[in-house]
Design a protein around this motif. Structure first.
Motif, short mmCIF file in Angstrom:
data_model
loop_
_atom_site.label_atom_id
_atom_site.label_comp_id
_atom_site.label_asym_id
_atom_site.label_seq_id
_atom_site.Cartn_x
_atom_site.Cartn_y
_atom_site.Cartn_z
N THR A 1 0.85 -1.19 0.00
CA THR A 1 0.00 0.00 0.00
C THR A 1 0.88 1.23 0.00
O THR A 1 1.81 1.34 0.81
N ASP A 2 0.61 2.16 -0.90
CA ASP A 2 1.33 3.44 -0.95
C ASP A 2 0.35 4.55 -0.60
O ASP A 2 -0.82 4.50 -1.00
N SER A 3 0.80 5.54 0.17
CA SER A 3 -0.08 6.62 0.57
C SER A 3 0.70 7.93 0.66
O SER A 3 1.92 7.94 0.69
N SER A 4 -0.05 9.03 0.69
CA SER A 4 0.57 10.35 0.85
C SER A 4 -0.38 11.24 1.63
O SER A 4 -1.58 11.03 1.63
N ALA B 1 -3.46 10.59 5.85
CA ALA B 1 -3.00 10.16 4.52
C ALA B 1 -4.14 9.50 3.76
O ALA B 1 -5.12 9.03 4.33
N LYS B 2 -3.98 9.44 2.44
CA LYS B 2 -4.90 8.76 1.55
C LYS B 2 -4.09 7.78 0.72
O LYS B 2 -3.05 8.14 0.16
N ASP B 3 -4.54 6.49 0.66
CA ASP B 3 -3.76 5.49 -0.08
C ASP B 3 -4.19 5.42 -1.53
O ASP B 3 -5.09 6.13 -1.98
N SER C 1 -5.86 3.33 -3.06
CA SER C 1 -7.22 2.82 -3.28
C SER C 1 -8.28 3.83 -2.84
O SER C 1 -9.47 3.53 -2.88
N GLY C 2 -7.86 4.99 -2.36
CA GLY C 2 -8.80 6.02 -1.93
C GLY C 2 -9.20 5.95 -0.47
O GLY C 2 -10.07 6.69 -0.03
N ASN C 3 -8.58 5.04 0.31
CA ASN C 3 -8.88 4.93 1.74
C ASN C 3 -8.09 5.97 2.53
O ASN C 3 -6.93 6.22 2.24
N PHE C 4 -8.74 6.53 3.55
CA PHE C 4 -8.09 7.52 4.41
C PHE C 4 -7.63 6.86 5.70
O PHE C 4 -8.27 5.92 6.18
N SER C 5 -6.53 7.38 6.28
CA SER C 5 -6.08 6.91 7.59
C SER C 5 -5.55 8.09 8.39
O SER C 5 -5.10 9.09 7.83
N GLY C 6 -5.63 7.96 9.70
CA GLY C 6 -5.10 8.97 10.60
C GLY C 6 -4.29 8.29 11.69
O GLY C 6 -4.67 7.24 12.19
N THR C 7 -3.15 8.88 12.04
CA THR C 7 -2.27 8.31 13.05
C THR C 7 -1.94 9.36 14.10
O THR C 7 -1.68 10.51 13.77
N LEU C 8 -1.94 8.93 15.36
CA LEU C 8 -1.53 9.78 16.47
C LEU C 8 -0.42 9.05 17.21
O LEU C 8 -0.56 7.86 17.52
N SER C 9 0.70 9.72 17.47
CA SER C 9 1.86 9.12 18.13
C SER C 9 2.34 10.02 19.26
O SER C 9 2.21 11.24 19.18
N PHE C 10 2.91 9.39 20.30
CA PHE C 10 3.51 10.17 21.38
C PHE C 10 4.68 9.42 21.98
O PHE C 10 4.75 8.20 21.90
N GLY C 11 5.62 10.16 22.54
CA GLY C 11 6.80 9.57 23.16
C GLY C 11 7.86 10.62 23.38
O GLY C 11 7.65 11.80 23.13
N GLY D 1 11.99 18.90 19.04
CA GLY D 1 11.91 19.56 17.74
C GLY D 1 10.49 19.73 17.27
O GLY D 1 9.54 19.30 17.91
N VAL D 2 10.35 20.36 16.12
CA VAL D 2 9.05 20.59 15.49
C VAL D 2 9.21 20.40 13.99
O VAL D 2 10.18 20.88 13.40
N TYR D 3 8.26 19.68 13.36
CA TYR D 3 8.28 19.49 11.92
C TYR D 3 6.85 19.49 11.41
O TYR D 3 5.95 18.92 12.04
N GLY D 4 6.63 20.06 10.25
CA GLY D 4 5.33 20.01 9.59
C GLY D 4 5.54 19.95 8.09
O GLY D 4 6.43 20.61 7.56
N GLY D 5 4.76 19.12 7.41
CA GLY D 5 4.88 19.07 5.96
C GLY D 5 4.28 17.82 5.35
O GLY D 5 3.46 17.14 5.96
N ALA D 6 4.72 17.54 4.15
CA ALA D 6 4.20 16.42 3.36
C ALA D 6 4.83 15.11 3.81
O ALA D 6 5.95 15.09 4.33
N ILE D 7 4.11 14.01 3.59
CA ILE D 7 4.60 12.68 3.93
C ILE D 7 4.15 11.70 2.83
O ILE D 7 3.03 11.81 2.33
N THR D 8 5.03 10.81 2.43
CA THR D 8 4.68 9.72 1.51
C THR D 8 5.15 8.42 2.15
O THR D 8 6.27 8.35 2.66
N CYS D 9 4.29 7.41 2.12
CA CYS D 9 4.57 6.17 2.83
C CYS D 9 4.36 4.95 1.94
O CYS D 9 3.56 4.98 1.01
N SER D 10 5.07 3.87 2.28
CA SER D 10 4.93 2.58 1.62
C SER D 10 4.82 1.52 2.70
O SER D 10 5.61 1.50 3.64
#
Length: 122
Positions: free
Chosen positions: A64-67, A84-86, A88-98, A102-111
């Motif tokens: 699965t590839d998504s962006s 992200a949207k893969d 196949s048109g499916n949406f996903s949301g992720t929340l992480s902590f630990g 630093g701070v970062y914001g921007g685009a992401i592409t995943c496989s």
């Protein structure tokens, strides 16, 4: 202009629906690699995190590839949220902590390669 280009790696177990599985339920193992900043982003953040993801799609063995977009950062640790949207048109949301900084914001592409128990059992 990209100030930071980096990435992330995650692995886990997913439990959910799979129309190819007996009883329409399956357990799958996956790992996901993501590139940050290829299509725009700014900042720098690093850390380790525990993540949870919700998706509108079912489970299946394969690639699965998504962006989408990501925000990561915080004063005393790492809090990250992405959407992200893969392919196949499916949406996903992720929340992480630990722990992190630093701070970062921007685009992401995943496989994400995935293998499910139903595929292993035939």
């Amino acid at each position: 202009m990209d100030v930071f280009t980096g990435g992330s790696l995650s692995a886990g177990i997913a439990i959910g629906t799979n129309s190819a599985a007996s009883g329409n339920k399956d357990i799958c193992a996956y790992y996901m690699t993501c590139k940050h900043g290829d299509n725009g982003g700014i900042g720098a953040a690093a850390g380790l995190a525990l993540s949870g993801t919700l998706s509108s799609g079912g489970l299946a063995t394969g690639q699965t590839d998504s962006s989408g977009v990501i925000y990561s950062g915080g004063l005393l640790g790492k809090l990250s949220a992405s959407g992200a949207k893969d392919n196949s048109g499916n949406f996903s949301g992720t929340l992480s902590f630990g722990p992190g900084a630093g701070v970062y914001g921007g685009a992401i592409t995943c496989s994400q390669p995935t293998i499910c128990i139903s595929e292993l059992l035939g």
